[in-house]
Design a protein around this motif. Structure first.
Motif, PDB file in Angstrom:
ATOM      1  N   GLY A 163       0.813  -1.214   0.000  1.00  0.00           N
ATOM      2  CA  GLY A 163       0.000   0.000   0.000  1.00  0.00           C
ATOM      3  C   GLY A 163       0.845   1.261   0.000  1.00  0.00           C
ATOM      4  N   PHE A 164       1.931   1.259   0.772  1.00  0.00           N
ATOM      5  CA  PHE A 164       2.841   2.409   0.792  1.00  0.00           C
ATOM      6  C   PHE A 164       3.445   2.631  -0.588  1.00  0.00           C
ATOM      7  N   SER A 165       3.857   1.556  -1.237  1.00  0.00           N
ATOM      8  CA  SER A 165       4.459   1.667  -2.569  1.00  0.00           C
ATOM      9  C   SER A 165       3.463   2.248  -3.566  1.00  0.00           C
ATOM     10  N   ILE A 166       2.216   1.781  -3.514  1.00  0.00           N
ATOM     11  CA  ILE A 166       1.182   2.302  -4.403  1.00  0.00           C
ATOM     12  C   ILE A 166       0.983   3.792  -4.166  1.00  0.00           C
ATOM     13  N   ALA A 167       0.904   4.196  -2.888  1.00  0.00           N
ATOM     14  CA  ALA A 167       0.680   5.604  -2.560  1.00  0.00           C
ATOM     15  C   ALA A 167       1.815   6.485  -3.075  1.00  0.00           C
ATOM     16  N   GLU A 168       3.054   6.045  -2.868  1.00  0.00           N
ATOM     17  CA  GLU A 168       4.201   6.831  -3.304  1.00  0.00           C
ATOM     18  C   GLU A 168       4.253   6.948  -4.826  1.00  0.00           C
ATOM     19  N   LEU A 169       3.977   5.858  -5.521  1.00  0.00           N
ATOM     20  CA  LEU A 169       4.045   5.888  -6.981  1.00  0.00           C
ATOM     21  C   LEU A 169       2.875   6.678  -7.567  1.00  0.00           C
ATOM     22  N   ASN A 170       1.712   6.564  -6.962  1.00  0.00           N
ATOM     23  CA  ASN A 170       0.579   7.369  -7.435  1.00  0.00           C
ATOM     24  C   ASN A 170       0.857   8.863  -7.264  1.00  0.00           C
ATOM     25  N   PHE A 171       1.480   9.222  -6.149  1.00  0.00           N
ATOM     26  CA  PHE A 171       1.853  10.618  -5.939  1.00  0.00           C
ATOM     27  C   PHE A 171       2.820  11.083  -7.026  1.00  0.00           C
ATOM     28  N   GLU A 172       3.780  10.220  -7.372  1.00  0.00           N
ATOM     29  CA  GLU A 172       4.757  10.572  -8.404  1.00  0.00           C
ATOM     30  C   GLU A 172       4.096  10.700  -9.771  1.00  0.00           C
TER      31      GLU A 172
ATOM     32  N   ASN B  75       4.205  14.430 -11.619  1.00  0.00           N
ATOM     33  CA  ASN B  75       4.891  14.605 -12.893  1.00  0.00           C
ATOM     34  C   ASN B  75       3.964  14.460 -14.099  1.00  0.00           C
ATOM     35  N   LYS B  76       2.657  14.295 -13.820  1.00  0.00           N
ATOM     36  CA  LYS B  76       1.669  14.149 -14.905  1.00  0.00           C
ATOM     37  C   LYS B  76       2.087  13.039 -15.885  1.00  0.00           C
ATOM     38  N   LEU B  77       2.471  11.900 -15.321  1.00  0.00           N
ATOM     39  CA  LEU B  77       2.905  10.769 -16.138  1.00  0.00           C
ATOM     40  C   LEU B  77       1.693  10.015 -16.690  1.00  0.00           C
ATOM     41  N   PRO B  78       1.803   9.463 -17.891  1.00  0.00           N
ATOM     42  CA  PRO B  78       0.670   8.748 -18.493  1.00  0.00           C
ATOM     43  C   PRO B  78       0.580   7.308 -17.998  1.00  0.00           C
ATOM     44  N   TYR B  79       0.608   7.141 -16.675  1.00  0.00           N
ATOM     45  CA  TYR B  79       0.556   5.828 -16.055  1.00  0.00           C
ATOM     46  C   TYR B  79      -0.658   5.736 -15.144  1.00  0.00           C
ATOM     47  N   PHE B  80      -1.025   4.499 -14.788  1.00  0.00           N
ATOM     48  CA  PHE B  80      -2.016   4.281 -13.747  1.00  0.00           C
ATOM     49  C   PHE B  80      -1.752   2.939 -13.080  1.00  0.00           C
ATOM     50  N   ILE B  81      -2.262   2.801 -11.856  1.00  0.00           N
ATOM     51  CA  ILE B  81      -2.105   1.567 -11.090  1.00  0.00           C
ATOM     52  C   ILE B  81      -3.488   0.954 -10.910  1.00  0.00           C
ATOM     53  N   PRO B  82      -3.774  -0.168 -11.567  1.00  0.00           N
ATOM     54  CA  PRO B  82      -5.109  -0.767 -11.456  1.00  0.00           C
ATOM     55  C   PRO B  82      -5.284  -1.472 -10.116  1.00  0.00           C
ATOM     56  N   LYS B  83      -6.533  -1.643  -9.724  1.00  0.00           N
ATOM     57  CA  LYS B  83      -6.817  -2.387  -8.500  1.00  0.00           C
ATOM     58  C   LYS B  83      -6.358  -3.825  -8.632  1.00  0.00           C
ATOM     59  N   GLU B  84      -6.555  -4.405  -9.810  1.00  0.00           N
ATOM     60  CA  GLU B  84      -6.123  -5.780 -10.045  1.00  0.00           C
ATOM     61  C   GLU B  84      -6.008  -6.030 -11.535  1.00  0.00           C
ATOM     62  N   CYS B  85      -5.147  -6.964 -11.879  1.00  0.00           N
ATOM     63  CA  CYS B  85      -5.045  -7.442 -13.259  1.00  0.00           C
ATOM     64  C   CYS B  85      -4.211  -8.717 -13.239  1.00  0.00           C
ATOM     65  N   VAL B  86      -4.264  -9.440 -14.335  1.00  0.00           N
ATOM     66  CA  VAL B  86      -3.528 -10.692 -14.456  1.00  0.00           C
ATOM     67  C   VAL B  86      -2.551 -10.569 -15.620  1.00  0.00           C
ATOM     68  N   LEU B  87      -1.312 -10.977 -15.377  1.00  0.00           N
ATOM     69  CA  LEU B  87      -0.306 -11.004 -16.432  1.00  0.00           C
ATOM     70  C   LEU B  87      -0.284 -12.385 -17.059  1.00  0.00           C
ATOM     71  N   LYS B  88      -0.341 -12.438 -18.383  1.00  0.00           N
ATOM     72  CA  LYS B  88      -0.273 -13.717 -19.105  1.00  0.00           C
ATOM     73  C   LYS B  88       1.020 -13.776 -19.909  1.00  0.00           C
ATOM     74  N   PRO B  89       1.982 -14.615 -19.496  1.00  0.00           N
ATOM     75  CA  PRO B  89       3.206 -14.775 -20.282  1.00  0.00           C
ATOM     76  C   PRO B  89       2.916 -15.333 -21.667  1.00  0.00           C
ATOM     77  N   ARG B  90       3.888 -15.174 -22.541  1.00  0.00           N
ATOM     78  CA  ARG B  90       3.688 -15.568 -23.934  1.00  0.00           C
ATOM     79  C   ARG B  90       3.634 -17.075 -24.135  1.00  0.00           C
TER      80      ARG B  90
END
Length: 208
Positions: free
Chosen positions: A48-57, A61-76
């Motif tokens: 949670g601390f990591s999410i808060a710090e990165l969201n603040f960043e 810096n108005k970065l075109p990023y977002f942190i989703p609540k959840e998602c699944v990574l599918k390797p190739r």
């Protein structure tokens, strides 16, 4: 009651099986469903601390990023599916990921700016299995936050101590750098990040 499935299974069978509103998290490791250890309070505080710090960043810096609540990574290449503790996605690239909009599934590493795993008792998954898989997906940056120093000595040295390892993709392979104490974390995704390893580790300490 969750219905067991014969193994091995495919990634799509895993997604169809995954129970909604479950109190548990599951991953698929080479066709085998694995129930992930329930995060402890300290583990959750670090994530949670990591999410808060990165969201603040991101906002600062108005970065075109977002942190989703959840998602699944599918390797190739394998029938596997992973849920990082923290994942930073690229707003510009995610539109081209074919399964994101309908299923919150990431199939291309270019959609990801940073994946973070907070180490728990199954530390070998973070240091070996997921390291290889995230590298294969060409995710450009991967942090392993070992705030309790649980990893094997070959990964964090001896004597074992809290270690934050940043892996960055160089010519298709991860190159790692370790951070401890008051060392400022160096990140490709967040080059202006003013955050030390000990600040992240401290989030997992009990406040008396």
């Amino acid at each position: 009651m969750i219905q067991a499935l014969p193994e091995p299974i495919t990634f799509d069978e895993f997604i169809a099986w995954y129970p909604e509103n479950s109190g548990h998290r599951y991953e698929l490791h080479y066709g085998v469903i694995v129930e992930m250890p329930k995060p402890t309070g300290k583990h959750s505080r670090v994530a949670g601390f990591s999410i808060a710090e990165l969201n603040f960043e991101i906002r600062r810096n108005k970065l075109p990023y977002f942190i989703p609540k959840e998602c699944v990574l599918k390797p190739r290449c394998y029938e596997s599916g992973y849920e990082p503790d923290v994942i930073v996605l690229d707003d510009r690239a995610i539109e081209n990921d074919p399964r994101w909009e309908r299923e919150s599934i990431i199939t291309t590493g270019t959609s990801v700016r940073l994946a973070i795993e907070v180490v728990s008792t199954n530390w070998s998954d973070d240091y070996a299995l997921k390291l290889e898989e995230y590298e294969g997906m060409e995710i450009p940056e991967y942090w392993i936050v070992d705030y309790l120093g649980l990893g094997g000595r070959r990964y964090i040295g001896s004597p074992k101590q809290p270690t934050l390892t940043v892996y960055q993709l160089v010519d298709g392979e991860y190159q790692g750098k370790q951070f401890r104490g008051n060392e400022r974390i160096e990140s490709l995704a967040f080059p202006e990040l003013d955050l030390t390893a000990v600040q992240v580790f401290a989030a997992g300490q009990v406040i008396s």
